[in-house]
Structures are given as structure tokens and as C-alpha cells.
Design an enzyme around this catalytic site. Structure first.
Site, PDB file in Angstrom:
ATOM      1  N   GLU A 134       0.821  -0.959  -0.058  1.00 31.32           N
ATOM      2  CA  GLU A 134       0.114   0.104  -0.006  1.00 31.32           C
ATOM      3  C   GLU A 134       0.907   1.427   0.041  1.00 31.32           C
ATOM      4  OE1 GLU A 134      -2.901  -0.243   3.049  1.00 31.32           O
ATOM      5  OE2 GLU A 134      -3.680  -2.181   2.282  1.00 31.32           O
ATOM      6  N   SER A 139       7.130  -3.167   3.596  1.00 29.75           N
ATOM      7  CA  SER A 139       7.682  -4.037   4.261  1.00 29.75           C
ATOM      8  C   SER A 139       6.854  -4.563   5.275  1.00 29.75           C
ATOM      9  CB  SER A 139       9.178  -3.618   4.645  1.00 29.75           C
ATOM     10  OG  SER A 139       9.888  -3.105   3.805  1.00 29.75           O
ATOM     11  N   PHE A 163       2.134  -0.262  -6.683  1.00 32.87           N
ATOM     12  CA  PHE A 163       3.288  -0.990  -7.085  1.00 32.87           C
ATOM     13  C   PHE A 163       2.854  -2.168  -7.498  1.00 32.87           C
ATOM     14  CE2 PHE A 163       6.125   1.472  -3.973  1.00 32.87           C
ATOM     15  CZ  PHE A 163       6.078   2.446  -4.670  1.00 32.87           C
ATOM     16  N   GLU A 249       7.429 -16.889  -4.321  1.00 30.84           N
ATOM     17  CA  GLU A 249       7.583 -15.602  -4.735  1.00 30.84           C
ATOM     18  C   GLU A 249       9.121 -15.304  -4.852  1.00 30.84           C
ATOM     19  OE1 GLU A 249       5.072 -12.587  -3.585  1.00 30.84           O
ATOM     20  OE2 GLU A 249       6.091 -11.216  -4.876  1.00 30.84           O
ATOM     21  N   ARG A 250       9.701 -15.651  -3.720  1.00 28.60           N
ATOM     22  CA  ARG A 250      10.921 -15.152  -3.712  1.00 28.60           C
ATOM     23  C   ARG A 250      11.774 -15.992  -4.610  1.00 28.60           C
ATOM     24  NH1 ARG A 250       9.666 -13.339   2.712  1.00 28.60           N
ATOM     25  NH2 ARG A 250       8.625 -11.533   1.768  1.00 28.60           N
ATOM     26  N   LEU A 344      32.148  -3.186 -18.882  1.00 31.07           N
ATOM     27  CA  LEU A 344      32.905  -3.954 -19.873  1.00 31.07           C
ATOM     28  C   LEU A 344      32.277  -3.427 -21.322  1.00 31.07           C
ATOM     29  CD1 LEU A 344      33.884  -7.412 -18.577  1.00 31.07           C
ATOM     30  CD2 LEU A 344      35.458  -5.235 -18.945  1.00 31.07           C
TER      31      LEU A 344
HETATM   32  C1  FAD Z   1       8.426  -2.888 -10.004  1.00 29.13           C
HETATM   33  C2  FAD Z   1       7.801  -3.315  -8.577  1.00 29.13           C
HETATM   34  C3  FAD Z   1       6.759  -4.189  -8.778  1.00 29.13           C
HETATM   35  C4  FAD Z   1       6.145  -4.494  -7.359  1.00 29.13           C
HETATM   36  N1  FAD Z   1       5.136  -5.398  -7.464  1.00 29.13           N
HETATM   37  C5  FAD Z   1       4.398  -5.789  -6.496  1.00 29.13           C
HETATM   38  C6  FAD Z   1       3.200  -6.655  -6.486  1.00 29.13           C
HETATM   39  O1  FAD Z   1       2.839  -7.012  -7.574  1.00 29.13           O
HETATM   40  N2  FAD Z   1       2.525  -6.873  -5.581  1.00 29.13           N
HETATM   41  C7  FAD Z   1       2.760  -6.058  -4.417  1.00 29.13           C
HETATM   42  O2  FAD Z   1       2.004  -6.173  -3.281  1.00 29.13           O
HETATM   43  N3  FAD Z   1       3.823  -5.348  -4.242  1.00 29.13           N
HETATM   44  C8  FAD Z   1       4.733  -4.998  -5.259  1.00 29.13           C
HETATM   45  N4  FAD Z   1       5.872  -4.221  -5.089  1.00 29.13           N
HETATM   46  C9  FAD Z   1       6.095  -3.795  -3.787  1.00 29.13           C
HETATM   47  C10 FAD Z   1       7.477  -4.282  -3.365  1.00 29.13           C
HETATM   48  O3  FAD Z   1       7.034  -5.679  -2.759  1.00 29.13           O
HETATM   49  C11 FAD Z   1       7.788  -3.130  -2.145  1.00 29.13           C
HETATM   50  O4  FAD Z   1       8.067  -1.900  -2.825  1.00 29.13           O
HETATM   51  C12 FAD Z   1       8.761  -3.771  -1.353  1.00 29.13           C
HETATM   52  O5  FAD Z   1       8.172  -4.802  -0.489  1.00 29.13           O
HETATM   53  C13 FAD Z   1       9.438  -2.595  -0.115  1.00 29.13           C
HETATM   54  O6  FAD Z   1       8.168  -1.845   0.482  1.00 29.13           O
HETATM   55  P1  FAD Z   1       8.282  -0.298   0.195  1.00 29.13           P
HETATM   56  O7  FAD Z   1       8.251   0.010  -1.136  1.00 29.13           O
HETATM   57  O8  FAD Z   1       7.002   0.094   1.071  1.00 29.13           O
HETATM   58  O9  FAD Z   1       9.280   0.190   1.026  1.00 29.13           O
HETATM   59  P2  FAD Z   1       9.549   0.334   2.783  1.00 29.13           P
HETATM   60  O10 FAD Z   1       8.837  -0.659   3.583  1.00 29.13           O
HETATM   61  O11 FAD Z   1       9.036   1.708   2.954  1.00 29.13           O
HETATM   62  O12 FAD Z   1      11.159   0.368   2.892  1.00 29.13           O
HETATM   63  C14 FAD Z   1      12.109   1.326   2.735  1.00 29.13           C
HETATM   64  C15 FAD Z   1      13.461   0.832   3.055  1.00 29.13           C
HETATM   65  O13 FAD Z   1      13.393   0.706   4.575  1.00 29.13           O
HETATM   66  C16 FAD Z   1      13.848  -0.639   4.575  1.00 29.13           C
HETATM   67  N5  FAD Z   1      13.589  -1.246   5.877  1.00 29.13           N
HETATM   68  C17 FAD Z   1      12.050  -1.447   6.087  1.00 29.13           C
HETATM   69  N6  FAD Z   1      11.661  -1.979   7.089  1.00 29.13           N
HETATM   70  C18 FAD Z   1      13.099  -2.412   7.797  1.00 29.13           C
HETATM   71  C19 FAD Z   1      13.553  -3.408   8.733  1.00 29.13           C
HETATM   72  N7  FAD Z   1      12.635  -3.815   9.812  1.00 29.13           N
HETATM   73  N8  FAD Z   1      14.835  -3.431   9.017  1.00 29.13           N
HETATM   74  C20 FAD Z   1      15.799  -2.891   7.906  1.00 29.13           C
HETATM   75  N9  FAD Z   1      15.208  -2.259   6.970  1.00 29.13           N
HETATM   76  C21 FAD Z   1      14.196  -1.918   6.790  1.00 29.13           C
HETATM   77  C22 FAD Z   1      13.816  -1.520   3.476  1.00 29.13           C
HETATM   78  O14 FAD Z   1      14.710  -2.562   3.317  1.00 29.13           O
HETATM   79  C23 FAD Z   1      14.023  -0.361   2.289  1.00 29.13           C
HETATM   80  O15 FAD Z   1      15.265  -0.350   2.162  1.00 29.13           O
HETATM   81  C24 FAD Z   1       6.516  -3.945  -6.410  1.00 29.13           C
HETATM   82  C25 FAD Z   1       7.310  -2.984  -6.235  1.00 29.13           C
HETATM   83  C26 FAD Z   1       8.044  -2.660  -7.433  1.00 29.13           C
HETATM   84  C27 FAD Z   1       9.176  -1.498  -7.408  1.00 29.13           C
END
Ligand code: FAD
Length: 405
Positions: A134, A139, A163, A249-250, A344
Site C-alpha cells: 500500500e 515491508s 506498485f 515468490e522469492r 565492460l
Molecule cells: C516494480 C515493482 C513491482 C512490484 N510488484 C508488487 C506486486 O505485484 N504486489 C505487491 O503487493 N507489491 C509489489 N511491489 C512492492 C514491493 O514488494 C515493495 O516495494 C517492497 O516490499 C518494499 O516496500 P516499500 O516500497 O514500502 O519500502 P519500505 O517498506 O518503505 O522500505 C524502505 C526501506 O526501508 C528498509 N526497511 C524497512 N523495514 C526494515 C527493517 N525492519 N529493517 C531494516 N530495513 C528496513 C527497506 O529494506 C527499504 O530499504 C512492487 C514494487 C516494485 C518497485
């Protein structure tokens, strides 16, 4: 190309695997690559590409034949994912549709849901996406705000997702939402939400750094009446279902990373053998040979681990931590390898028309989506430390008991 370096890949050992590889190559060459630039412009691929993939049996290949799938094991999906990533373009988003969304339905759906969605997903007539993330949370999945209130005949769904891979093209989305909002246990559940429902709208495909031929967009739900029979699995069990399915998925992301690194290495060998500097091919410099060799070594090591994980998934033994290790290490490897292969290529590596440039751009997201690599480390470290503390506790308990006897 450098087959002798490989440890034999038992997971893809049969003639059927070889046939699938050839079908994937023909499909990409004939039905994807010629449209690449057009789709990049639109940030979205065509429905025809999906229907063609369905016609060739490339969708839902590891779903049961009873529901129109290929009835093959996961190694065939793995090969398809790798081969497509090796060839470059990210569209159509087959692995999201076939290897992530379809298994949820097959695993947890009612017979009616399976018969309604799966055969049409296999033909490409229905495209499925998955909505977890959302705008305010990615995360931390427990913090989602999208909710569905039980109104007797239907769920009243409100909220938004962002996303979402192939969200724009999809005919339905599997939406994670809270079905008991405001109560202590808010009950995360999964709903199959058809795009045709009133109140379900989509944003335009995002303009992205990479993965430009497949769409990623926002989804909005405003008083959407979702029929009661579109709840997937049990109410309140959504979080557990997601945690159970996330390792798959992973692993698909790890497989994409392996394919893309392999493609990049083949590309750089070709390029550096043709390009000359100081009156000799770039490939003649020891630096080039060492860098490409280091990349191939890293790929080979990761590939062995990912193959093992593929085997474990087939045996229903892949753990969340093993999948996290596969996702994190292979996407880190992919990034290093792609960066080196681009280097390269010199200045040409920075030019969009060069395959390595597109591959590099596409690879960047691998360390972000499907759970960031930081979150993968959180999961693995939690297990490491919890196991250590559990062992310590057990030893203390045993010592206490021995002393009291
Ligand atoms: C091209 C693309 C396709 C996607 N497709 C899908 C999809 O089909 N369905 C779907 O549901 N989602 C999808 N996503 C979303 C994706 O899974 C999320 O962007 C990802 O899980 C990270 O969430 P966020 O962007 O909210 O980052 P945030 O959660 O805001 O994180 C920002 C930073 O903080 C760090 N962080 C957060 N919590 C911690 C912690 N506890 N410890 C250390 N570091 C932390 C993260 O690692 C990151 O570096 C997609 C994203 C992209 C870019």
C-alpha cells in the site's frame, strides 16, 4: 555457451525441459521482442502476447491439468522464468500470473473459484495480479489499511494498493485486506476482486527505471461490493497464507536473477570479443577475462543453491529462510554481475538500444520487490538468533533438572 563450466543441472534434465526451452525462445523472438519498443512507450504489453502465451501452453504450466494448466512440476516454471529473464524482456509478467497468483487459487480456492479463474488464466483470457503493498506500507505487511467489512451478502472493500505488477492489465486482483478492522485481531484476509466491479479503479502504469514493458500501477477501492464467495481460504487466515506462499515468490525472483546474470555474461562475451581497443579485442585483456570469469563463478555458486531450493520447493520442503537466502544472495549477485558486464561495454553499455543497458535497468528492482533484501536478512537473522537462544534455554533447563536430581 560455457556449458563445460556448469555443474550438470539435474533439475532441468529431461527432453521435455529442452522442448519447453525452445518454445520459450521462439515465443520471445516472435511475439515479444518485435513489440518491445512499442510496449516500453506504453509501459504495458498487449493482450495478444498473453493469449499467444496461453495458446503455446506457457501459462499456468505447473497448475493441474484439471484446471487447464500444464500439469508439470515447478522445475518447468523455473526453467521458463530463467529463460525469459535470460532473453531480457520482462513481459508479459508470466511468473506473477502463473507462479504466484494461480498457486494461491489452486491451493486455497473453492472448487467454484478454481473452475472460474484457473482455466481462463491458462488460456490468457483472464490475467491475475496480487495486491499486498500500500502507499503507506510495504515491508510491514501487518500495517495494511485496506479493509473489507462484512455486510451480510458481500464484503464492502475500501482502500488502495500500489506498485502492483500487471495490475493495469489484470482482470482480477488478489487483495490483502483487514476483515475485522478496529478490533484487536484485525483479521487479514484475501479477496479475489474482479476489475469489473463498481468502485474498483486503476491508476495509469507508472513510468519506471526498468521493467518498462510490463505495467505496474496503483489500485483504488471505493465501496466495492465484493461477493461473499470471493473470499479466498478462511477469513482471518490471509497473513498465514501469504507467509506460506511468499517463499515461492522469492524463489521466482531468485530464478529471474540467475537467468538475467546468465544472459548478461553471454552478452558480454560476445561484445568484448568483437570490440577492439589498442589493436586487440577487449576480451584479450586479462582484466576482461578475470572480470567475466569472476561473474561466471559467482553465478555458478548461486545457481547450485537456487537449483537446490527449486528441488526443495517441489518436495514441499523449502523454508522461508532458505527462500530468503536464495532471493537475497542471487539478486545481490545479479546486481554485481550486471554492473560488471555493463562496465565492460564501455559507453555503449549506457545506451538503451544495447541489451545490457536494459538488463541492468531491469535488474535494479530485484533487491527491492518481493520483500527487500534487508527484510530477507531480518528473517534469516531472526532464525539464527532465535535458534541460538532456544538452544541456550534448553541447555539451562537440562542443567537445572540434572542438579535437582
Ligand atoms: C516494480 C515493482 C513491482 C512490484 N510488484 C508488487 C506486486 O505485484 N504486489 C505487491 O503487493 N507489491 C509489489 N511491489 C512492492 C514491493 O514488494 C515493495 O516495494 C517492497 O516490499 C518494499 O516496500 P516499500 O516500497 O514500502 O519500502 P519500505 O517498506 O518503505 O522500505 C524502505 C526501506 O526501508 C528498509 N526497511 C524497512 N523495514 C526494515 C527493517 N525492519 N529493517 C531494516 N530495513 C528496513 C527497506 O529494506 C527499504 O530499504 C512492487 C514494487 C516494485 C518497485
Amino acid at each position: 555457451m560455457y556449458a563445460d563450466l556448469h555443474i550438470k543441472r539435474d533439475v532441468y534434465d529431461t527432453e521435455e525441459h529442452q522442448m519447453l526451452r525452445e518454445t520459450v525462445r521462439d515465443y520471445v523472438n516472435q511475439h515479444v521482442l518485435p513489440y518491445r519498443e512499442e510496449w516500453e512507450e506504453q509501459s504495458c504489453c498487449s493482450r495478444e502476447a498473453w493469449l499467444k502465451a496461453g495458446e503455446l501452453g506457457l501459462l499456468n504450466i505447473s497448475s493441474s491439468e484439471k484446471y487447464g494448466g500444464g500439469g508439470l512440476d515447478f522445475s518447468f516454471s523455473a526453467l521458463l522464468i530463467e529463460e525469459m529473464s535470460k532473453m531480457g524482456p520482462d513481459s508479459p509478467g508470466i511468473s506473477m500470473h502463473s507462479d504466484i497468483v494461480a498457486p494461491y487459487i489452486e491451493q486455497y480456492g473453492t472448487e467454484e473459484q478454481k473452475m472460474h479463474y484457473l482455466p481462463k488464466m491458462a488460456s490468457g483470457e483472464l490475467i491475475g495480479s496480487l495486491g499486498m503493498t500500500e502507499p503507506s506500507t510495504g515491508s510491514d505487511l501487518q500495517a495494511i489499511k485496506t479493509n473489507a467489512v462484512d455486510k451480510g451478502d458481500y464484503w464492502l472493500l475500501n482502500g488502495s494498493k500500489t506498485f502492483i505488477t500487471i495490475g493495469y492489465s489484470s482482470d482480477f486482483t488478489l487483495v490483502a485486506c483487514k476483515t475485522r478492522p478496529g478490533t484487536e485481531k484485525e483479521g487479514v484476509s484475501l479477496l479475489l476482486v474482479d476489475a469489473s466491479l463498481d468502485g474498483f479503479t486503476k491508476g495509469k502504469p507508472f513510468k519506471k527505471l526498468g521493467l518498462k514493458t510490463s505495467d505496474t500501477c496503483e489500485l483504488f477501492f471505493e465501496d466495492v461490493k465484493v461477493p461473499k464467495n470471493r473470499l479466498l481460504g478462511q477469513e482471518g487466515m490471509g497473513f498465514i497464507m501469504m507467509m506460506t506462499e511468499l517463499p515461492r515468490e522469492r524463489l521466482t525472483i531468485a530464478l529471474q536473477a540467475i537467468g538475467s546474470a546468465e544472459g548478461a555474461i553471454e552478452e558480454v562475451i560476445k561484445y568484448t570479443s568483437q570490440r577492439t581497443a589498442f589493436k586487440q579485442p577487449i576480451a584479450g585483456f586479462q582484466n576482461t577475462q578475470f572480470k567475466v570469469t569472476e561473474a561466471a563463478m559467482k553465478l555458478q555458486l548461486n545457481q547450485c543453491f537456487v537449483d537446490k531450493c527449486t528441488q526443495l520447493l517441489q518436495e514441499h520442503k523449502l523454508t522461508a529462510e532458505q527462500a530468503s537466502i536464495a532471493k537475497c544472495t542471487s539478486t545481490d549477485m545479479q546486481f554485481e554481475v550486471l554492473d560488471q558486464c555493463l562496465q565492460l561495454h564501455g559507453g555503449y553499455g549506457f545506451m538503451w538500444e544495447y541489451q545490457i543497458c536494459r538488463m541492468f535497468a531491469d535488474s535494479r528492482v530485484s533487491r527491492i520487490y518481493g520483500g527487500t533484501n534487508e527484510i530477507m536478512k531480518v528473517m534469516v537473522s531472526r532464525k539464527l538468533f532465535n535458534d541460538y537462544y532456544a538452544e541456550l534455554k534448553a541447555k539451562r533447563k537440562a542443567r537445572k533438572m540434572a542438579m535437582s536430581n
